[in-house]
Design an enzyme around this catalytic site. Structure first.
Site, PDB file in Angstrom:
ATOM      1  N   SER A 138     -23.277   7.301   1.336  1.00 13.93           N
ATOM      2  CA  SER A 138     -23.980   6.012   1.144  1.00 13.93           C
ATOM      3  C   SER A 138     -25.350   6.610   0.674  1.00 13.93           C
ATOM      4  O   SER A 138     -26.111   5.932   0.011  1.00 13.93           O
ATOM      5  CB  SER A 138     -24.204   5.380   2.623  1.00 13.93           C
ATOM      6  OG  SER A 138     -22.866   5.061   2.940  1.00 13.93           O
ATOM      7  N   ARG A 300      12.628 -17.946   5.035  1.00  6.80           N
ATOM      8  CA  ARG A 300      13.011 -17.600   6.369  1.00  6.80           C
ATOM      9  C   ARG A 300      12.833 -18.627   7.401  1.00  6.80           C
ATOM     10  O   ARG A 300      12.236 -19.557   7.584  1.00  6.80           O
ATOM     11  CB  ARG A 300      11.932 -16.482   6.811  1.00  6.80           C
ATOM     12  CG  ARG A 300      12.020 -16.280   8.470  1.00  6.80           C
ATOM     13  CD  ARG A 300      13.175 -15.002   8.505  1.00  6.80           C
ATOM     14  NE  ARG A 300      12.928 -14.348   9.475  1.00  6.80           N
ATOM     15  CZ  ARG A 300      13.904 -13.069   9.936  1.00  6.80           C
ATOM     16  NH1 ARG A 300      14.978 -12.905   9.055  1.00  6.80           N
ATOM     17  NH2 ARG A 300      13.888 -12.349  10.908  1.00  6.80           N
ATOM     18  N   GLN A 319       2.071 -20.944  11.697  1.00  6.91           N
ATOM     19  CA  GLN A 319       2.235 -20.155  10.489  1.00  6.91           C
ATOM     20  C   GLN A 319       1.441 -20.582   9.503  1.00  6.91           C
ATOM     21  O   GLN A 319       0.804 -19.914   8.652  1.00  6.91           O
ATOM     22  CB  GLN A 319       3.972 -20.301  10.098  1.00  6.91           C
ATOM     23  CG  GLN A 319       4.150 -19.220   8.798  1.00  6.91           C
ATOM     24  CD  GLN A 319       4.406 -17.894   9.230  1.00  6.91           C
ATOM     25  OE1 GLN A 319       4.244 -17.464  10.230  1.00  6.91           O
ATOM     26  NE2 GLN A 319       4.866 -17.168   8.280  1.00  6.91           N
ATOM     27  N   GLY A 391       9.150  -8.606  11.540  1.00 13.48           N
ATOM     28  CA  GLY A 391       9.539  -7.298  11.094  1.00 13.48           C
ATOM     29  C   GLY A 391       9.569  -6.884   9.657  1.00 13.48           C
ATOM     30  O   GLY A 391       9.139  -5.784   9.500  1.00 13.48           O
ATOM     31  N   GLU A 414     -17.492   2.964  -3.251  1.00  8.24           N
ATOM     32  CA  GLU A 414     -18.754   1.623  -4.127  1.00  8.24           C
ATOM     33  C   GLU A 414     -19.576   0.920  -3.238  1.00  8.24           C
ATOM     34  O   GLU A 414     -19.738  -0.236  -3.652  1.00  8.24           O
ATOM     35  CB  GLU A 414     -17.695   0.811  -5.049  1.00  8.24           C
ATOM     36  CG  GLU A 414     -17.475   1.408  -6.333  1.00  8.24           C
ATOM     37  CD  GLU A 414     -18.404   2.294  -7.005  1.00  8.24           C
ATOM     38  OE1 GLU A 414     -19.345   1.321  -7.225  1.00  8.24           O
ATOM     39  OE2 GLU A 414     -18.479   3.351  -7.040  1.00  8.24           O
TER      40      GLU A 414
END
Ligand SMILES: Cc1cc2nc3c(=O)[nH]c(=O)nc-3n(C[C@H](O)[C@H](O)[C@H](O)COP(=O)(O)OP(=O)(O)OC[C@H]3O[C@@H](n4cnc5c(N)ncnc54)[C@H](O)[C@@H]3O)c2cc1C
Length: 642
Positions: A138, A300, A319, A391, A414
């Site tokens: 840095s 799923r 979810q 999983g 960067e």
């Protein structure tokens, strides 16, 4: 199954695709290049790639790079996004194109550009960007490599004085490149003139062995970046010719006279270019992860409802909470990055064509903050997408671990993110001061700093959310300024007393900036597109506020009722996103080959996919009895003797 999902979308997907790639041309170019990768046998995804040793992965990647160089113009920036996003692995040329060539464009004289640019572009001169050292990354100004001018021969003697000064990390250095842009302290007549770049041949043209006086090698395996030969390099009084110093802004004559011209901050200009690529192209990896996670969540099913039907996991509110704020943030970052690209290009052209540095500070500050914010976002998004796939997210065949591994280093390289944030903090303090002393000089993006109060009826509109985000950043900046100014030793105050407050203030800026860009993008769109984008912008703005409303709280600018309203509103918007989720991710136009995932095909059966790979393709299963079994037998023998 997915066709039904596609049909229920409420906006024209193609218009969204054009928005995500800037315009129609951007999208068409992406699809054109993606089609090349999809159809070329060498670029077909192979999950056995992850069963190979690093050595074999590197060789395969080299083969792909040659094929790409033969068929594609890799220097053409219009194709950077597909070149980075589509193939498995990354081409050997990325640092060369993204860092070395832009540095040349900014730091080399016209004569040097004329001499080197053709061979840089066609790989005859293939180089790395050698700035970081073992002891300093840095803090570039403290690097220890020296370039001492020798008046008797008019050469520079490049030297590594100790182990700490060894160049460390440059990509493409370890195995491949013949040249390096080496950053070193320039010493003439015993006087140090600061850090400057030297373009040096480091490997022999014919034998590819390191030049005499140079030691080079690969630094070893890393988390991700397996095919990238990040390297180390040290110099033992290596002699480099006079014109190896890139001399647009500093010249050393053959008799040792040093002449400077232009802005000393010019070095930033080339770094801005790479940071822009990180914001623009690499943000697309979050979209790739989201495509996998959303599609998989539509395949799923887990647990049954009252009708004994198994429930799609995307229908669970929890979810949705994992994925929809990320989806909204992805759109926000893409729209922010388009604006940032415009700023960076304008600044770059002003510097290189007119020697005009008037936009450098503004561009540098916004880009520092954006690089920090976006790279955190992409890694975080990849990790949450992985977790949202249960999983299977843990397996390479999901495509998700790779995205996380390959994107994580961007947080550090960067410009390390905390340090970049602190650079924006400095600019925020300056602009805060200007709001009082020179209000006309404050750039429009920072005018929010002029107030620390808000009066808003409905906190849930996108305009209100932008105002609240701006006010939050303004209050946090004032708070950081007061902490910083409370101590007489300002350097010590910055480093050890007010860093947390400064970094916090800076991290509140990009949510405001993105929101402004989001609103700008929405403004001119047709009704259906506008409606869904407004929902996404709301979800984005609310999420950003709920993540960090500390500033507003400090000055009582938000109430607990308003916070509750924000939470409820976001939940009420999720069903709209749910209905459009598939089309929102598919608007990116990513093919199955680009997604590199068995759990999220455009069509098909994910379980068949995974089973086929495990039972037929997995190279580890090719031996009828694996040789590792010999050791198990030995273990039995050892146990028998006990
Ligand atoms: C994959 C990869 C590729 C790379 N490629 C290249 C390349 O091609 N060429 C090249 O030259 N280099 C390259 N690098 C090196 C990279 O540029 C540096 O690692 C990066 O700039 C960070 O510097 P550092 O390692 O010195 O971190 P440090 O600065 O040592 O940071 C360590 C910690 O200290 C904190 N810290 C340091 N200073 C401050 C401060 N002033 N205030 C608050 N906190 C502070 C940081 O926030 C961080 O948490 C690469 C690195 C990686 C990981």
């Amino acid at each position: 199954m997915l066709e039904k999902e596609r049909k229920q979308a409420q906006f024209p997907q193609l218009e969204m695709s054009h928005l995500l790639y800037g315009d129609k041309e951007g999208f068409d170019k992406f699809i054109e290049r993606q089609t090349f990768f999809d159809n070329h046998p060498l670029f077909k995804v192979d999950f056995n790639f992850f069963n190979k040793s690093r050595q074999d992965q590197i060789l395969l990647n080299a083969q792909k790079t040659i094929e790409a160089v033969k068929n594609l113009d890799l220097a053409n920036q219009k194709y950077y996004t597909p070149n980075i996003l589509c193939p498995q692995g990354n081409f050997i040329s990325t640092v060369h194109f993204a860092m070395v060539i832009p540095a040349f464009q900014v730091l080399a004289s016209d004569d040097q550009i004329e001499r080197w640019m053709p061979s840089l572009k066609n790989f005859y001169a293939f180089g790395c960007y050698a700035q970081s050292e073992l002891g300093h990354g840095s803090d570039v100004q403290s690097i220890l490599t020296v370039a001492t001018f020798d008046k008797t021969t008019s050469e520079f003697i490049i030297h590594t004085p100790n182990v700490e000064a060894t160049k460390f990390w440059p990509g493409e250095l370890g195995l491949y490149c013949e040249f390096a842009l080496v950053f070193a302290q320039l010493i003439v007549d015993g006087k140090n003139h600061g850090v400057h770049p030297f373009w040096i041949r480091i490997r022999d043209k014919d034998t590819h062995r390191p030049m005499q006086g140079v030691q080079i090698g690969d630094i070893g395996p890393k988390m991700g970046f397996a095919v990238k030969d990040n390297g180390y390099m040290s110099f033992d009084h290596f002699r480099a010719p006079l014109d190896s110093l890139l001399n647009r802004y500093i010249k050393v004559s053959s008799d040792g006279k040093v002449e400077r011209q232009g802005n000393p901050k010019v070095g930033y200009a080339s770094m801005l270019y790479m940071r822009n690529i990180l914001c623009d192209q690499y943000t697309k990896f979050a979209g790739k992860a989201l495509t996998v996670a959303v599609r998989y969540s539509l395949y799923r099913r887990q647990f049954k409802d009252d009708n004994k039907q198994e429930i799609l996991i995307l229908d669970y509110q929890c979810q949705q909470q994992k994925l929809f704020p990320l989806l909204a943030e992805f759109y926000a970052c893409v729209f922010g990055s388009i604006k940032i690209k415009e700023l960076t290009n304008e600044n770059f052209n002003k510097i290189t064509q007119q020697n005009d540095f008037s936009m450098l500070n503004l561009t540098h500050s916004i880009l520092s903050a954006a690089k920090s914010n976006y790279t955190y976002f992409v890694a975080n998004c990849a990790e949450w997408c992985r977790l949202s796939c249960g999983g299977h997210g843990f397996a390479h065949y999901s495509g998700l671990p790779t995205i996380f591994f390959e994107m994580s280093p961007n947080i550090v390289l960067e410009g390390e993110n905390t340090i970049l944030n602190l650079q924006l903090a400095r600019y925020l303090l300056k602009q805060l001061q200007n709001t009082v002393s020179k209000p006309d000089s404050v750039p429009s993006y920072f005018q929010f700093l002029s107030t620390d109060t808000v009066k808003i009826q409905d906190v849930t509109t996108i305009q209100s959310l932008a105002t609240l985000l701006g006010c939050n950043c303004s209050i946090l900046t004032r708070y950081a300024a007061s902490k910083f100014m409370a101590h007489s030793d300002l350097q010590d105050s910055w480093d050890t007393k007010s860093g947390i407050a400064l970094a916090k203030a800076a991290s509140a800026f990009i949510p405001y900036f993105n929101m402004i860009c989001f609103i700008d993008t929405i403004q001119y769109k047709a009704k259906d597109t506008k409606e869904i984008l407004t929902v996404l912008a709301q979800v984005y703005g609310i999420t950003m506020l709920l993540n960090n409303f500390q500033g507003l709280l400090l000055k009582n600018q938000i109430s607990s009722e308003q916070i509750k309203l924000l939470q409820d509103t976001r939940e009420q918007l999720y069903p709209i996103i749910r209905r459009n989720a598939l089309s929102l991710v598919e608007a990116q136009g990513l093919s199955d080959n680009t997604l590199q995932s068995l759990i999220a095909p455009k069509d098909g059966d994910v379980y068949e996919n995974m089973y086929r790979y495990a039972s037929q393709d997995n190279s580890l299963n090719k031996q009828k009895v694996h040789e590792g079994v010999t050791y198990i037998k030995k273990m039995k023998e050892v146990n028998a003797k006990l």
